[in-house]
Write an enzyme that holds these catalytic residues in place. Sequence first.
Site, PDB file in Angstrom:
ATOM      1  N   CYS A 133       2.180  -0.246  -8.223  1.00  0.00           N
ATOM      2  CA  CYS A 133       3.335  -1.113  -7.996  1.00  0.00           C
ATOM      3  C   CYS A 133       3.726  -1.236  -6.514  1.00  0.00           C
ATOM      4  O   CYS A 133       3.086  -1.962  -5.760  1.00  0.00           O
ATOM      5  CB  CYS A 133       4.517  -0.597  -8.832  1.00  0.00           C
ATOM      6  N   GLU A 191       2.453   0.270 -15.178  1.00  0.00           N
ATOM      7  CA  GLU A 191       3.136   1.440 -14.622  1.00  0.00           C
ATOM      8  C   GLU A 191       4.183   1.973 -15.603  1.00  0.00           C
ATOM      9  O   GLU A 191       4.852   1.202 -16.296  1.00  0.00           O
ATOM     10  CB  GLU A 191       3.811   1.041 -13.303  1.00  0.00           C
ATOM     11  N   LYS A 224       1.401   8.066  -6.966  1.00  0.00           N
ATOM     12  CA  LYS A 224       2.064   6.975  -6.260  1.00  0.00           C
ATOM     13  C   LYS A 224       2.465   7.473  -4.881  1.00  0.00           C
ATOM     14  O   LYS A 224       3.065   8.541  -4.725  1.00  0.00           O
ATOM     15  CB  LYS A 224       3.289   6.511  -7.046  1.00  0.00           C
TER      16      LYS A 224
END
Length: 515
Positions: A377, A268, A343
């Site tokens: 993440c 990331e 995300k």
Amino acid sequence: MPELDISKYERKIILRNTRMEDIEEIIALGRRCFPNMEPWKRAQLESHIRIFPEGQFCVEFEDKIVGSCSSLIVNFDEYDDQHTWNVITDNGYIRNHDPDGFNLYGVEVMVDPEYRRMKIGHRLYEARKELARELNLRSIVIGGRIPNYHKYKEQMTPREYVAEVEKHNIYDPVLSFQILEGFAVKRINTQYLPDDKASEAFATLMEWHNVDYRPKSRRVYRAAFPVRICAVQYMMKKIDSFDEFYTQVEYYVNVAADFGSDFVCFPEIFTTQLMSFLEEKRPDQAIRRLATYTDQYIDLFTELAVRYNVNIIGGSHFVEEHGDIFNVAYLFRRDGTIEKQHKIHATPNERKWWGIAEGNEIHVFDTDCGKIAIQICYDIEFPELARIAVDKGANIIFIPFCTDDRQGYLRVRYCAQARAVENQVYTVIAGTVGNLTHVENMDIQYAQSGIFSPSDFAFARDGIVGECDANIDTVVVGDVDLEILRRSRNSGSVRQLRDRRRDLYRVQLKELKSD
């Protein structure tokens, strides 16, 4: 007046199966058709006729062979969509011919250059279609050359070239013909025929479906479906230019390719390394400057994916869209196509320092190694997302992450392993290590990249396919088997996907505004 002898006006054109006595003529035909490529060997053509005589055709005109084609039967599901000509044809000998297969595979078609525009190619393709109907085969699959691509390689990617041919904006002597014959492009294969310089070694994977096909009752099982994965543990260190970033990234892709990886996953926001030479102190302004490198970032990974023939999860990168900054992960397929996943959940830290906006769509992507998902993440810490992705068909979830301490890392790791068990899916985490002393909010990193499996007898002990040592500059490479995964979902010790109490609960995805 004698009766007119019309036989002297006849010019017979005959389509028939190839015979052993035709071999030398066919070899000579190959030299005329493809002067810069290696011709057939006699042993190869003899093998075709011995193994599958009804699948070999030639066209004879005035006692001269002016066209030919070779075929075999395969169960195409047992082959990688990114197969090469050598793999699918057993190096031209077709000893892998499977009479019980579902698909006719077109090995080669040749038409003498002096006899084109006589519908010879069309006759050969029609012969194949009729054979597929007679043998009740599901489809005809071919790897088609794109011999005019070399004229456009500086202007467009293979995918763009194919799209222009499909729109009839560009003429390609092979692809244009195959489209007219009813074949549809499925994807682009790299390194299909390495000595095909005109096509730059690219080929189109195309398919014609037999509408008369009657499904067969028997069940066909694949012995294995191995997929090799490389997860990068990326060292964050100060650099002075984009060229240095390019060199470091290419090194990891080269390593992954040398190991024969199907996927390589970067961490990331590892592109924040570029901020080490941007000299912008305010974090919110620094990421907007970083976003200006998006085009270079995409160009870099697209080139590397095609050149090294590996699918790349390009970590994630800050991208400006409609005035907002998003954390976006890109999938760069080895056929040159690109997908992206925003995300979904921004961390408190991302909102505080950078004002990151959140995405709204959960994507699952088709690849030459099955369906995958990318969850960046923090997203893996929300179990609903993984469940939705698996319900959409994902077999592997890639998790680029960036954490600055062991506690943050363990949240990602434990959740990735939990998602693997809960959803009977493979998960892959790839993180950053090192430090960026000149960049606010990116000063320290902690990671131990790894590849995880469900927990059952068929999988790796402890559910760990492989993992790096913590906090060093390295990679982990591991093999996962999608066929074992499929079997486990159907008959494992536990079957979390099948045994859910859907009568009691469900995960429902709302439709929101697109990313």
